[in-house]
Design an enzyme around this catalytic site. Sequence first.
Site, PDB file in Angstrom:
ATOM      1  N   PHE A   1       0.832  -1.196   0.000  1.00 48.24           N
ATOM      2  CA  PHE A   1       0.000   0.000   0.000  1.00 48.24           C
ATOM      3  C   PHE A   1       0.871   1.252   0.000  1.00 48.24           C
ATOM      4  O   PHE A   1       1.756   1.379  -0.827  1.00 48.24           O
ATOM      5  CB  PHE A   1      -1.025  -0.068   1.137  1.00 48.24           C
ATOM      6  CG  PHE A   1      -2.014  -1.188   0.918  1.00 48.24           C
ATOM      7  CD1 PHE A   1      -3.129  -0.989   0.114  1.00 48.24           C
ATOM      8  CD2 PHE A   1      -1.791  -2.454   1.457  1.00 48.24           C
ATOM      9  CE1 PHE A   1      -4.015  -2.034  -0.142  1.00 48.24           C
ATOM     10  CE2 PHE A   1      -2.674  -3.503   1.200  1.00 48.24           C
ATOM     11  CZ  PHE A   1      -3.782  -3.279   0.405  1.00 48.24           C
ATOM     12  N   SER A   2       0.692   2.171   0.946  1.00 45.17           N
ATOM     13  CA  SER A   2       1.381   3.461   0.845  1.00 45.17           C
ATOM     14  C   SER A   2       2.885   3.374   1.049  1.00 45.17           C
ATOM     15  O   SER A   2       3.591   4.341   0.752  1.00 45.17           O
ATOM     16  CB  SER A   2       0.780   4.455   1.832  1.00 45.17           C
ATOM     17  OG  SER A   2      -0.473   4.911   1.367  1.00 45.17           O
ATOM     18  N   ALA A   3       3.399   2.263   1.534  1.00 39.92           N
ATOM     19  CA  ALA A   3       4.858   2.111   1.563  1.00 39.92           C
ATOM     20  C   ALA A   3       5.432   2.147   0.153  1.00 39.92           C
ATOM     21  O   ALA A   3       6.629   2.390  -0.028  1.00 39.92           O
ATOM     22  CB  ALA A   3       5.240   0.819   2.273  1.00 39.92           C
TER      23      ALA A   3
ATOM     24  N   LYS B   1       4.944   4.502  -1.841  1.00 38.86           N
ATOM     25  CA  LYS B   1       5.338   5.890  -2.085  1.00 38.86           C
ATOM     26  C   LYS B   1       6.824   6.103  -1.820  1.00 38.86           C
ATOM     27  O   LYS B   1       7.481   6.898  -2.504  1.00 38.86           O
ATOM     28  CB  LYS B   1       4.517   6.839  -1.202  1.00 38.86           C
ATOM     29  CG  LYS B   1       3.030   6.896  -1.517  1.00 38.86           C
ATOM     30  CD  LYS B   1       2.331   7.879  -0.593  1.00 38.86           C
ATOM     31  CE  LYS B   1       0.849   8.029  -0.890  1.00 38.86           C
ATOM     32  NZ  LYS B   1       0.060   6.837  -0.480  1.00 38.86           N
TER      33      LYS B   1
END
Length: 423
Positions: A80-82, A84
């Site tokens: 998920f946002s890791a 980014k």
Amino acid sequence: MTQATVRERSAALPKGVHGAADPHFACAVRSFASLFPSRRFGGGALSVYLHGEPVVDVWTGWADRRGRVPWTADTGAMVFSATKGVASTVIHRLVDRGLIDYDAPVAEYWPEFGAGGKADITVREMMAHRAGLSQLNGLTSADLLDHLKMEEVIAAAPASSLRGKPAYHALTYGWLLSGLARSVTGLGMRALIRQEVAAPLDTDGLHLGRPAPGARTRNAQIIGPQLNIQNPVFNAVAPRLAAVQRSAIFGAMYFPGMKSMVQGETPLLDAEIPSANGVATARALAKMYGALANGGEVEGTRLLSSDLCAALVGRRSLAPDRSIFMPLAFHLGYHALPLPGILPGFGHVGLGGSLGWAVPDTGLAFSFVHNRLLTPFLAADQAGFVATAALIRRGAAAARSRGYRSISGFGATFPAGSESVAG
């Protein structure tokens, strides 16, 4: 620091945990293992680097929903946002080569982005989540699965009144980076993550979206939520709420059918969403952050210049983010946890708790990935890993004081000749 034998490397491992660890991290490994007490809790992996050398690489549990497929050295989780943090590292590689300047306007490289009064938004502002483009504004799941369309939509959109203020761009951040990178290189972020991060780190364990059929990395199934129970009231109210300009994180994340995107065969993986759908092994993610925590170099490989790497450490700030109402102190694509006593350094946490993290002051980096998402255990997952992170830091302090042994030999290396992935 010396190389450990297989028997010595395995001495710190509890039953059911595979891999190896320096003995100073035995408490951290036991804490990690306790997060996966049975098949219904899925599986995960933990990796730690110290001064650019691997000292922990362990995994346990199950990669599928039924608890029949064991987690292996080459199991990756959707982080998920890791994601980014990985996409941001691509941009830093391009900056290092002089292709991008943090303080130049994004529109200098991506002319279409200058529409809607955005001509003066800089790369630095964009990477600090201050571009005023956090909301999805009524986009559908079909829109979000079309990354080229999303780059065009964001380029044409006007900035909101949050321009210049920290407001977490939960999904749009990835397409902002990919639009910028495509304008400079001609390649999409799926190809660039492989070319700019996975290849120099010599790991197969970093992918944007579902790994290709020939890849050694295999994505784990997300355990929950898998029940397809509709809520008519929520379905009626949610789009209206998300359309409100100040709807914060809800407006930045909600789109119709979002739950179905992580169910079954996980349609979300069949797209390029550089803010959300990366698939990574803990080893690969920790190796990337191992370079960031060690002046840009890891295991003898230089990923970033030392000067650029030093600039990745931002100022501590307690200013609340306008999307999630807690301080994140975003700087050049990574966030901190600036509340005293929680966790020094910087990195990126993803929904569900997967993360990659660097603590440059002590040369420490680590990553934790797993296949639980929105389950009844979510709060316990988050709290449990805070404790594990504290034990990792304690183990690292002991290792630096008494001497430690590096480990090696797990997981697939980068496949030769596969750098040029279509983007």
